[in-house]
Design a protein around this motif. Sequence first.
Motif, PDB file in Angstrom:
ATOM      1  N   ASP A   1     -13.385   4.868  -3.769  1.00 23.09           N
ATOM      2  CA  ASP A   1     -14.424   3.925  -3.374  1.00 23.09           C
ATOM      3  C   ASP A   1     -14.121   3.255  -2.041  1.00 23.09           C
ATOM      4  O   ASP A   1     -14.847   3.447  -1.077  1.00 23.09           O
ATOM      5  CB  ASP A   1     -14.713   2.902  -4.485  1.00 23.09           C
ATOM      6  CG  ASP A   1     -13.496   2.266  -5.110  1.00 23.09           C
ATOM      7  OD1 ASP A   1     -12.559   1.891  -4.373  1.00 23.09           O
ATOM      8  OD2 ASP A   1     -13.468   2.116  -6.346  1.00 23.09           O
ATOM      9  N   VAL A   2     -13.051   2.497  -1.899  1.00 23.87           N
ATOM     10  CA  VAL A   2     -12.800   1.763  -0.658  1.00 23.87           C
ATOM     11  C   VAL A   2     -11.813   2.520   0.231  1.00 23.87           C
ATOM     12  O   VAL A   2     -10.673   2.778  -0.173  1.00 23.87           O
ATOM     13  CB  VAL A   2     -12.256   0.356  -0.963  1.00 23.87           C
ATOM     14  CG1 VAL A   2     -11.941  -0.392   0.335  1.00 23.87           C
ATOM     15  CG2 VAL A   2     -13.260  -0.435  -1.789  1.00 23.87           C
ATOM     16  N   ASP A   3     -12.255   2.898   1.435  1.00 24.22           N
ATOM     17  CA  ASP A   3     -11.378   3.521   2.441  1.00 24.22           C
ATOM     18  C   ASP A   3     -10.536   4.642   1.829  1.00 24.22           C
ATOM     19  O   ASP A   3      -9.340   4.754   2.102  1.00 24.22           O
ATOM     20  CB  ASP A   3     -10.440   2.474   3.052  1.00 24.22           C
ATOM     21  CG  ASP A   3     -11.179   1.310   3.668  1.00 24.22           C
ATOM     22  OD1 ASP A   3     -12.309   1.505   4.146  1.00 24.22           O
ATOM     23  OD2 ASP A   3     -10.638   0.187   3.663  1.00 24.22           O
ATOM     24  N   PHE A   4     -11.154   5.483   1.027  1.00 25.38           N
ATOM     25  CA  PHE A   4     -10.324   6.368   0.209  1.00 25.38           C
ATOM     26  C   PHE A   4      -9.798   7.600   0.921  1.00 25.38           C
ATOM     27  O   PHE A   4      -9.023   8.358   0.362  1.00 25.38           O
ATOM     28  CB  PHE A   4     -11.006   6.715  -1.118  1.00 25.38           C
ATOM     29  CG  PHE A   4     -12.289   7.501  -1.056  1.00 25.38           C
ATOM     30  CD1 PHE A   4     -12.284   8.875  -1.144  1.00 25.38           C
ATOM     31  CD2 PHE A   4     -13.511   6.848  -0.961  1.00 25.38           C
ATOM     32  CE1 PHE A   4     -13.462   9.595  -1.138  1.00 25.38           C
ATOM     33  CE2 PHE A   4     -14.695   7.553  -0.957  1.00 25.38           C
ATOM     34  CZ  PHE A   4     -14.674   8.937  -1.034  1.00 25.38           C
TER      35      PHE A   4
ATOM     36  N   THR B   1       0.817  -1.210   0.000  1.00 27.49           N
ATOM     37  CA  THR B   1       0.000   0.000   0.000  1.00 27.49           C
ATOM     38  C   THR B   1       0.853   1.263   0.000  1.00 27.49           C
ATOM     39  O   THR B   1       0.675   2.160  -0.827  1.00 27.49           O
ATOM     40  CB  THR B   1      -0.959   0.004   1.198  1.00 27.49           C
ATOM     41  OG1 THR B   1      -1.821  -1.135   1.113  1.00 27.49           O
ATOM     42  CG2 THR B   1      -1.794   1.268   1.226  1.00 27.49           C
TER      43      THR B   1
ATOM     44  N   THR C   1      -5.386  -4.314  -4.393  1.00 25.22           N
ATOM     45  CA  THR C   1      -5.961  -3.253  -5.215  1.00 25.22           C
ATOM     46  C   THR C   1      -5.852  -1.861  -4.595  1.00 25.22           C
ATOM     47  O   THR C   1      -6.396  -0.902  -5.138  1.00 25.22           O
ATOM     48  CB  THR C   1      -7.433  -3.571  -5.516  1.00 25.22           C
ATOM     49  OG1 THR C   1      -8.138  -3.753  -4.281  1.00 25.22           O
ATOM     50  CG2 THR C   1      -7.555  -4.839  -6.347  1.00 25.22           C
ATOM     51  N   GLN C   2      -5.169  -1.745  -3.468  1.00 25.57           N
ATOM     52  CA  GLN C   2      -4.933  -0.410  -2.919  1.00 25.57           C
ATOM     53  C   GLN C   2      -4.008   0.357  -3.870  1.00 25.57           C
ATOM     54  O   GLN C   2      -3.000  -0.181  -4.323  1.00 25.57           O
ATOM     55  CB  GLN C   2      -4.277  -0.494  -1.538  1.00 25.57           C
ATOM     56  CG  GLN C   2      -5.091  -1.241  -0.507  1.00 25.57           C
ATOM     57  CD  GLN C   2      -4.828  -2.741  -0.481  1.00 25.57           C
ATOM     58  OE1 GLN C   2      -4.240  -3.305  -1.401  1.00 25.57           O
ATOM     59  NE2 GLN C   2      -5.267  -3.388   0.584  1.00 25.57           N
TER      60      GLN C   2
ATOM     61  N   GLY D   1     -18.296   0.645  -0.851  1.00 24.36           N
ATOM     62  CA  GLY D   1     -17.067   1.135  -0.244  1.00 24.36           C
ATOM     63  C   GLY D   1     -17.349   1.989   0.971  1.00 24.36           C
ATOM     64  O   GLY D   1     -18.476   2.053   1.482  1.00 24.36           O
TER      65      GLY D   1
ATOM     66  N   ARG E   1     -19.505   1.316  -8.814  1.00 20.97           N
ATOM     67  CA  ARG E   1     -18.798   0.037  -8.872  1.00 20.97           C
ATOM     68  C   ARG E   1     -19.593  -0.928  -9.733  1.00 20.97           C
ATOM     69  O   ARG E   1     -20.578  -1.510  -9.290  1.00 20.97           O
ATOM     70  CB  ARG E   1     -18.627  -0.555  -7.466  1.00 20.97           C
ATOM     71  CG  ARG E   1     -17.776   0.254  -6.489  1.00 20.97           C
ATOM     72  CD  ARG E   1     -16.298   0.143  -6.775  1.00 20.97           C
ATOM     73  NE  ARG E   1     -15.817  -1.230  -6.721  1.00 20.97           N
ATOM     74  CZ  ARG E   1     -15.407  -1.846  -5.603  1.00 20.97           C
ATOM     75  NH1 ARG E   1     -15.468  -1.223  -4.441  1.00 20.97           N
ATOM     76  NH2 ARG E   1     -14.954  -3.082  -5.663  1.00 20.97           N
TER      77      ARG E   1
ATOM     78  N   HIS F   1      -9.134   5.281  -6.579  1.00 25.68           N
ATOM     79  CA  HIS F   1     -10.243   4.380  -6.264  1.00 25.68           C
ATOM     80  C   HIS F   1     -10.098   3.899  -4.824  1.00 25.68           C
ATOM     81  O   HIS F   1     -10.717   4.445  -3.929  1.00 25.68           O
ATOM     82  CB  HIS F   1     -10.291   3.224  -7.264  1.00 25.68           C
ATOM     83  CG  HIS F   1     -10.881   3.610  -8.572  1.00 25.68           C
ATOM     84  ND1 HIS F   1     -12.207   3.441  -8.873  1.00 25.68           N
ATOM     85  CD2 HIS F   1     -10.335   4.204  -9.662  1.00 25.68           C
ATOM     86  CE1 HIS F   1     -12.462   3.889 -10.082  1.00 25.68           C
ATOM     87  NE2 HIS F   1     -11.336   4.368 -10.589  1.00 25.68           N
ATOM     88  N   GLN F   2      -9.242   2.926  -4.571  1.00 28.64           N
ATOM     89  CA  GLN F   2      -9.060   2.432  -3.207  1.00 28.64           C
ATOM     90  C   GLN F   2      -7.850   3.102  -2.578  1.00 28.64           C
ATOM     91  O   GLN F   2      -6.772   3.139  -3.159  1.00 28.64           O
ATOM     92  CB  GLN F   2      -8.881   0.918  -3.212  1.00 28.64           C
ATOM     93  CG  GLN F   2      -8.744   0.312  -1.821  1.00 28.64           C
ATOM     94  CD  GLN F   2      -8.772  -1.205  -1.839  1.00 28.64           C
ATOM     95  OE1 GLN F   2      -9.034  -1.811  -2.859  1.00 28.64           O
ATOM     96  NE2 GLN F   2      -8.531  -1.808  -0.703  1.00 28.64           N
ATOM     97  N   ASP F   3      -8.048   3.630  -1.361  1.00 28.96           N
ATOM     98  CA  ASP F   3      -6.950   4.247  -0.597  1.00 28.96           C
ATOM     99  C   ASP F   3      -6.358   5.462  -1.310  1.00 28.96           C
ATOM    100  O   ASP F   3      -5.142   5.598  -1.442  1.00 28.96           O
ATOM    101  CB  ASP F   3      -5.849   3.226  -0.313  1.00 28.96           C
ATOM    102  CG  ASP F   3      -6.291   2.132   0.646  1.00 28.96           C
ATOM    103  OD1 ASP F   3      -7.489   2.090   0.985  1.00 28.96           O
ATOM    104  OD2 ASP F   3      -5.444   1.326   1.052  1.00 28.96           O
TER     105      ASP F   3
END
Length: 376
Positions: free
Chosen positions: A220-223, A136, A171-172, A251, A242, A193-195
Amino acid sequence: MPSLHPQLPLSRRGFLVASAGAAATLGLASAPARADSKARPFGRYGSPDRRRTPGTLYVDRQGRGDFTTVQAAVTAASGTGRTLVLAPGVYRETVAVDVTRTEATWIGASEDPRDVVIVYDNAAGTPKPGGGTYGTTGSATTTVQADGFTARWITFANDWLRAHFPDITGTQAVAIKVQGDRSSFTHCRFLGHQDTLYADSTALGTFARQYFAHCYVEGDVDFVFGRATAVYEDCHFRTLNRTDLAAAPYGFVFAPSTAVANPRGYLVTRSRVSSEAPDACYKLARPWVPGSDTTARPMLTVRDTHLGTGIDAVAPYTNMSDTHPWQNQRFAEYRNTGPGAVISVPDNRPQLTDAQAESATREAYLGDWAPWTEGC
């Protein structure tokens, strides 16, 4: 590695950074560029022939500055108090500002963040040339470890896409990791997108203060995640659609990992959360208790903020791990508005009292540092 496969159609993310100004439909309100890219690429901030200060360096991909890449300018700008002025352009590179380069300032010359884009496309699971993967932290397009960093009118992006790399499970894909104390970002955009935005510190026992004002963040995820003491004021957070998921949640906007000893985590004030996804497909937050700090007690306060239809109003918080339920963390709201802020199940939406809200301010969080008073 190229960010776009030639056999694939130009993606939304690819279009966003394909050229300076290509993202006119997203982010901050449109404003006329003040830097003439032909005659005056650095606008009102001087040039190599008439430097704003002796410590100012100029970056331009077309060769009209001191350097054509941001990293080359950072390497040359040793010591403290150096300024980089970035001409409009897409700078496809990774950039690292180490702890020795304190009190640095980066300025997007056109004063429109859509014109100056720093972007790359590493993900946590991307193979490294020497073996292994980036992880990450290593996926970050830009990493800032130095204290006293300031950025204005710049887009920080990571345009790695899951759809292009179905075999990669990590995918982070971080646009920027900020670790320094007194880090300030105004009129900046953070795209991924993610992180997307990793607001962190250099060490577990270090409480880094960070300030984001009039910024745009999407993902989207934990961004928006990390353990910094961070204030987000007058910011716009946007959740992405998504098509790879059949059901919600798509997310989570925030994933703080505040150290238990830190009395201040994330404060979101006078901001808004919008979505391009269907209604109620996003959670507002979930707590991140990382393996490197199993005693973390994540803290997030969202106040005076408009929450759009994309947020699940019935259950806006969820667990990242059942071992650390969100109810045991420091999550709270105060006087939020919008369909995503409707309180239908009070136990799912802890609220500050008026007395508690008096200490949930940027002044309380940032202490003796007042970045909102600093000029250009």
